[in-house]
Design a protein around this motif. Sequence first.
Motif, PDB file in Angstrom:
ATOM      1  N   GLY A  95       0.817  -1.206   0.000  1.00  0.00           N
ATOM      2  CA  GLY A  95       0.000   0.000   0.000  1.00  0.00           C
ATOM      3  C   GLY A  95       0.851   1.257   0.000  1.00  0.00           C
ATOM      4  O   GLY A  95       0.563   2.225  -0.715  1.00  0.00           O
ATOM      5  N   VAL A 109       0.770   3.963  -3.002  1.00  0.00           N
ATOM      6  CA  VAL A 109       0.456   5.374  -2.778  1.00  0.00           C
ATOM      7  C   VAL A 109       1.596   6.266  -3.270  1.00  0.00           C
ATOM      8  O   VAL A 109       1.369   7.303  -3.912  1.00  0.00           O
ATOM      9  N   ARG A 128       1.499   6.450  -7.080  1.00  0.00           N
ATOM     10  CA  ARG A 128       0.398   7.282  -7.569  1.00  0.00           C
ATOM     11  C   ARG A 128       0.651   8.757  -7.266  1.00  0.00           C
ATOM     12  O   ARG A 128       0.310   9.627  -8.080  1.00  0.00           O
ATOM     13  N   GLN A 129       1.227   9.056  -6.128  1.00  0.00           N
ATOM     14  CA  GLN A 129       1.553  10.441  -5.820  1.00  0.00           C
ATOM     15  C   GLN A 129       2.578  11.003  -6.803  1.00  0.00           C
ATOM     16  O   GLN A 129       2.516  12.183  -7.172  1.00  0.00           O
ATOM     17  N   GLU A 139      -6.093  14.138  -4.588  1.00  0.00           N
ATOM     18  CA  GLU A 139      -5.014  13.303  -4.053  1.00  0.00           C
ATOM     19  C   GLU A 139      -5.389  12.687  -2.701  1.00  0.00           C
ATOM     20  O   GLU A 139      -5.099  11.513  -2.450  1.00  0.00           O
ATOM     21  N   ILE A 158      -5.484   8.672  -1.919  1.00  0.00           N
ATOM     22  CA  ILE A 158      -4.717   7.993  -0.873  1.00  0.00           C
ATOM     23  C   ILE A 158      -5.643   7.128  -0.019  1.00  0.00           C
ATOM     24  O   ILE A 158      -5.338   5.957   0.274  1.00  0.00           O
ATOM     25  N   THR A 159      -6.768   7.687   0.385  1.00  0.00           N
ATOM     26  CA  THR A 159      -7.713   6.919   1.200  1.00  0.00           C
ATOM     27  C   THR A 159      -8.256   5.718   0.431  1.00  0.00           C
ATOM     28  O   THR A 159      -8.360   4.611   0.970  1.00  0.00           O
ATOM     29  N   SER A 183      -6.769   4.110  -1.930  1.00  0.00           N
ATOM     30  CA  SER A 183      -5.697   3.118  -2.043  1.00  0.00           C
ATOM     31  C   SER A 183      -5.584   2.287  -0.780  1.00  0.00           C
ATOM     32  O   SER A 183      -5.389   1.055  -0.843  1.00  0.00           O
ATOM     33  N   TRP A 184      -5.724   2.922   0.376  1.00  0.00           N
ATOM     34  CA  TRP A 184      -5.627   2.178   1.627  1.00  0.00           C
ATOM     35  C   TRP A 184      -6.865   1.307   1.862  1.00  0.00           C
ATOM     36  O   TRP A 184      -6.775   0.241   2.477  1.00  0.00           O
ATOM     37  N   MET A 225      -4.600   8.143   5.564  1.00  0.00           N
ATOM     38  CA  MET A 225      -5.960   7.655   5.333  1.00  0.00           C
ATOM     39  C   MET A 225      -6.949   8.511   6.106  1.00  0.00           C
ATOM     40  O   MET A 225      -6.732   8.822   7.283  1.00  0.00           O
TER      41      MET A 225
END
Length: 265
Positions: free
Chosen positions: A33, A37, A40-41, A55, A59-60, A62-63, A134
Amino acid sequence: MRAYTAIFIARLKMLLQYRAAAWAGAGTQLFFGAALVAMRQAFYHSGHAIPPLPEAQMITYSWLTQAFFALSPFTANPDPEVRAMMRDGTVAYELARPLDLYTLWFTRNTANRVAPTILRSLPIFVIGMAFLGMQPPPSLAAFLAFLLALLGAVALIASWCTLITISLLWTLSGDGIARIAPGLVAVLSGQILPLALLPDTLQPTLRFLPFIGMVDAPFTLWIGQRPVSELGPTLLHQLAWTAVFVLVGRFLLARGLKRLVVQGG
């Protein structure tokens, strides 16, 4: 119904005993994870276009995919115990039980997805919200909508997994479907990449297919991208496709049992 509830609870208790494996899985999801992240960032910060998914929501999201990885269709292979039964002939014992075979396999698949998710998700939620960016749902209504959509996702995924399990009646090992189906569904459900980041031309098709209800629909309710007012259509979409999978599964199971030849034993 009492028998299937007892089977679900018994299987849930059995699977919840594998705590060391669950902690190892949670550690794996935290590692991947964090890498996901970060990757992707890097894409977010290297471009100048405004992404369709902010963004913080990315992130959330993704988690969430890592916390519910054990529930996701990416791991929805045929039931390993049923695969073994098909190979050695002990599936005859399943046929001898005074239970509806489809409901039995549906119950087992539901427990197989729920138990490891419970064990893996809790540490990821704690660590993700405390240290890894997250975010909680924007409101209590969004959280309750997420829970309802998550229940719909569990039913949808279980019906899909049961359908894949039934396909073993037409194969010798099930390895082919076990490799093709999970990867295909993971892309179409949003497990690999949030569906909002896919091209606009694909969005109508993605919204029609059942797989959006497995991952993207509940997760977008959590992050606030999907408004709470869309909960009703979301649940109807999940329930409709669940019914389709159940009906197709029962039809194929009835056809498959007529031609089943038990070998071994």
